[in-house]
Scaffold this motif. Structure first.
Motif, PDB file in Angstrom:
ATOM      1  N   SER A 156       0.631   6.291  18.879  1.00 31.80           N
ATOM      2  CA  SER A 156      -0.523   7.190  18.758  1.00 31.80           C
ATOM      3  C   SER A 156      -0.877   7.419  17.285  1.00 31.80           C
ATOM      4  N   THR A 157       0.070   7.200  16.416  1.00 33.41           N
ATOM      5  CA  THR A 157      -0.113   7.398  14.972  1.00 33.41           C
ATOM      6  C   THR A 157      -1.313   6.592  14.481  1.00 33.41           C
ATOM      7  N   ARG A 158      -2.337   7.293  14.006  1.00 33.39           N
ATOM      8  CA  ARG A 158      -3.613   6.663  13.651  1.00 33.39           C
ATOM      9  C   ARG A 158      -3.538   5.816  12.394  1.00 33.39           C
ATOM     10  N   ASN A 159      -2.645   6.182  11.482  1.00 32.84           N
ATOM     11  CA  ASN A 159      -2.668   5.556  10.162  1.00 32.84           C
ATOM     12  C   ASN A 159      -1.448   4.667   9.975  1.00 32.84           C
ATOM     13  N   GLN A 160      -1.714   3.374   9.891  1.00 33.99           N
ATOM     14  CA  GLN A 160      -0.654   2.371   9.786  1.00 33.99           C
ATOM     15  C   GLN A 160      -1.100   1.358   8.735  1.00 33.99           C
ATOM     16  N   LEU A 161      -0.445   1.392   7.588  1.00 36.23           N
ATOM     17  CA  LEU A 161      -0.877   0.595   6.450  1.00 36.23           C
ATOM     18  C   LEU A 161       0.257  -0.301   5.990  1.00 36.23           C
ATOM     19  N   PRO A 162       0.005  -1.614   5.857  1.00 32.14           N
ATOM     20  CA  PRO A 162       1.069  -2.527   5.436  1.00 32.14           C
ATOM     21  C   PRO A 162       1.331  -2.451   3.937  1.00 32.14           C
ATOM     22  N   GLY A 163       2.621  -2.623   3.567  1.00 32.50           N
ATOM     23  CA  GLY A 163       2.977  -2.579   2.152  1.00 32.50           C
ATOM     24  C   GLY A 163       4.361  -3.134   1.907  1.00 32.50           C
ATOM     25  N   THR A 164       4.802  -2.981   0.663  1.00 33.93           N
ATOM     26  CA  THR A 164       6.086  -3.521   0.214  1.00 33.93           C
ATOM     27  C   THR A 164       6.825  -2.442  -0.567  1.00 33.93           C
ATOM     28  N   VAL A 165       8.110  -2.269  -0.257  1.00 32.73           N
ATOM     29  CA  VAL A 165       8.907  -1.251  -0.965  1.00 32.73           C
ATOM     30  C   VAL A 165       9.063  -1.652  -2.426  1.00 32.73           C
ATOM     31  N   VAL A 166       8.808  -0.696  -3.331  1.00 28.79           N
ATOM     32  CA  VAL A 166       9.002  -0.973  -4.764  1.00 28.79           C
ATOM     33  C   VAL A 166      10.212  -0.227  -5.332  1.00 28.79           C
ATOM     34  N   SER A 167      10.634   0.855  -4.687  1.00 28.19           N
ATOM     35  CA  SER A 167      11.852   1.537  -5.150  1.00 28.19           C
ATOM     36  C   SER A 167      12.394   2.438  -4.057  1.00 28.19           C
ATOM     37  N   VAL A 168      13.705   2.638  -4.100  1.00 30.91           N
ATOM     38  CA  VAL A 168      14.378   3.561  -3.184  1.00 30.91           C
ATOM     39  C   VAL A 168      15.299   4.460  -4.014  1.00 30.91           C
ATOM     40  N   THR A 169      15.090   5.770  -3.922  1.00 31.85           N
ATOM     41  CA  THR A 169      15.961   6.738  -4.605  1.00 31.85           C
ATOM     42  C   THR A 169      16.702   7.511  -3.533  1.00 31.85           C
ATOM     43  N   THR A 170      18.021   7.425  -3.535  1.00 30.02           N
ATOM     44  CA  THR A 170      18.796   7.990  -2.447  1.00 30.02           C
ATOM     45  C   THR A 170      19.603   9.198  -2.907  1.00 30.02           C
ATOM     46  N   LEU A 183      17.207   0.992   8.459  1.00 27.18           N
ATOM     47  CA  LEU A 183      16.134  -0.006   8.338  1.00 27.18           C
ATOM     48  C   LEU A 183      16.467  -1.045   7.268  1.00 27.18           C
ATOM     49  N   GLY A 184      17.552  -0.807   6.508  1.00 25.75           N
ATOM     50  CA  GLY A 184      17.914  -1.745   5.454  1.00 25.75           C
ATOM     51  C   GLY A 184      16.864  -1.828   4.363  1.00 25.75           C
ATOM     52  N   LEU A 185      16.262  -0.682   4.020  1.00 25.76           N
ATOM     53  CA  LEU A 185      15.163  -0.681   3.047  1.00 25.76           C
ATOM     54  C   LEU A 185      15.681  -0.908   1.630  1.00 25.76           C
ATOM     55  N   ALA A 186      14.998  -1.766   0.915  1.00 26.15           N
ATOM     56  CA  ALA A 186      15.320  -2.045  -0.484  1.00 26.15           C
ATOM     57  C   ALA A 186      14.067  -2.614  -1.146  1.00 26.15           C
ATOM     58  N   GLU A 187      14.086  -2.717  -2.458  1.00 24.35           N
ATOM     59  CA  GLU A 187      12.940  -3.272  -3.174  1.00 24.35           C
ATOM     60  C   GLU A 187      12.577  -4.616  -2.544  1.00 24.35           C
ATOM     61  N   GLY A 188      11.313  -4.785  -2.212  1.00 21.92           N
ATOM     62  CA  GLY A 188      10.836  -6.025  -1.625  1.00 21.92           C
ATOM     63  C   GLY A 188      10.707  -6.004  -0.110  1.00 21.92           C
ATOM     64  N   SER A 189      11.279  -4.981   0.547  1.00 23.34           N
ATOM     65  CA  SER A 189      11.158  -4.897   2.015  1.00 23.34           C
ATOM     66  C   SER A 189       9.689  -4.756   2.418  1.00 23.34           C
ATOM     67  N   LYS A 190       9.300  -5.523   3.430  1.00 27.71           N
ATOM     68  CA  LYS A 190       7.962  -5.383   3.993  1.00 27.71           C
ATOM     69  C   LYS A 190       7.984  -4.225   4.985  1.00 27.71           C
ATOM     70  N   VAL A 191       7.072  -3.278   4.849  1.00 29.45           N
ATOM     71  CA  VAL A 191       7.060  -2.100   5.717  1.00 29.45           C
ATOM     72  C   VAL A 191       5.641  -1.780   6.172  1.00 29.45           C
ATOM     73  N   THR A 192       5.568  -0.960   7.217  1.00 22.83           N
ATOM     74  CA  THR A 192       4.301  -0.338   7.592  1.00 22.83           C
ATOM     75  C   THR A 192       4.422   1.155   7.325  1.00 22.83           C
ATOM     76  N   VAL A 193       3.492   1.683   6.547  1.00 31.21           N
ATOM     77  CA  VAL A 193       3.430   3.125   6.268  1.00 31.21           C
ATOM     78  C   VAL A 193       2.750   3.796   7.453  1.00 31.21           C
ATOM     79  N   LEU A 194       3.357   4.862   7.969  1.00 30.30           N
ATOM     80  CA  LEU A 194       2.861   5.537   9.175  1.00 30.30           C
ATOM     81  C   LEU A 194       2.606   7.012   8.891  1.00 30.30           C
ATOM     82  N   VAL A 195       1.373   7.464   9.156  1.00 27.04           N
ATOM     83  CA  VAL A 195       1.025   8.873   8.926  1.00 27.04           C
ATOM     84  C   VAL A 195       0.202   9.381  10.098  1.00 27.04           C
ATOM     85  N   LYS A 196       0.663  10.464  10.715  1.00 24.97           N
ATOM     86  CA  LYS A 196      -0.058  11.102  11.813  1.00 24.97           C
ATOM     87  C   LYS A 196      -1.322  11.764  11.257  1.00 24.97           C
ATOM     88  N   SER A 197      -2.432  11.706  12.000  1.00 24.90           N
ATOM     89  CA  SER A 197      -3.707  12.206  11.453  1.00 24.90           C
ATOM     90  C   SER A 197      -3.675  13.697  11.147  1.00 24.90           C
TER      91      SER A 197
END
Lengths: 70, 70, 70, 70, 70, 70
Positions: free
Chosen positions: F4-18, F47-61
């Motif tokens: 149902s999430t209206r906003n789904q934008l493709p991108g690439t992880v550039v940094s992870v701060t944990t 999700l094994g996220l790291a620099e370079g991971s291909k992701v979809t950004v998800l934001v509820k409207s």
């Protein structure tokens, strides 16, 4: 206090992971599912949350998304 | 697609109330509890949600508050 | 019930606008400021909210952004 | 910039607690109440937030729940 | 006013659907993607939003989930 | 799964701060803009996220606010 919050599910805390600012609390719902909550470290301290604490999980309806299998 | 969203609970739609802009969808979780979701009217149409639809309820952990009895 | 929700402010309902699915409730805080809340129509009915209702405004800290003047 | 965000309350930062990823900022509203905000550590640095900073607290109406005493 | 809100994307309104309480506004980002926003009817009126309005889309980082393909 | 999430934008992880509990993930959208996401440390690991991971950004409207220049 009665809440406008539509979703109120009873459960039991199974773990608390505390950082400097935030904490992550895992809860086993009475129905068997698990829920993760990210709240402030202060909230954990104020409520005295620890493994075994009885809690109510609270989620506002505007925060609930839905998915369907293709 | 695997999601960062920590809370994913299976259920079945029991009612859909549709307004001009938003809609309210009620879901019975497989564990027996009920959940209310407020999503856009467009999302209801796109997913074809109706009574009986099988859905996954999705809630980000930052949206989950906790309560404890006094 | 004590809540993890950090922000709890007392006030009085000044108006309720009800749509098919959602409603908008305006509250005057005891401190004088006004707050707008978007909740389900069902929540308004369940809590019996109307002009003059005494309420507590509840906001999770993860929902609070901050701005500074340039 | 004018914002769709309905709730904008002036206040002063009273404390900043910074973790590795997130930070918790406490604000005293001009009306006397206190508000807690959980934002990224980067946001604290970018805005230069510290005790005494003048800020505007921002909350979207969809994030505001209401409670009523029984 | 500078905002703690990490995500600020420029775009243009392509449609506004107004209900009794809430409204749904669709925005085409300058980067070409489309974004949907659910705000109050009052916010639409106050900002004078209509097809062609130049806007900045604002999303707090705690509201952003991530998905990865299996 | 369709969301149902209206906003789904493709991108690439550039940094992870944990941090101990939470993590901040920065993503470069395919459209060129950058997005910041605050999720749990567990979600990053799962999700094994790291620099370079291909992701979809998800934001509820309901999480999307709008601003207009004066």
């Amino acid at each position: 206090m009665r809440l406008s919050t539509r979703n109120q599910l009873p459960g039991t805390v199974v773990s608390v992971t505390t950082g400097e600012a935030m904490a992550v609390v895992k809860v086993r719902l009475d129905g068997g599912e698990h829920i993760t909550s990210s709240i402030t470290r202060d909230a954990v301290a104020d409520l005295g949350l620890a493994e075994g604490s009885k809690v109510t999980v609270l989620v506002k309806s505007t925060e609930v998304a839905l998915g369907v299998e293709d």
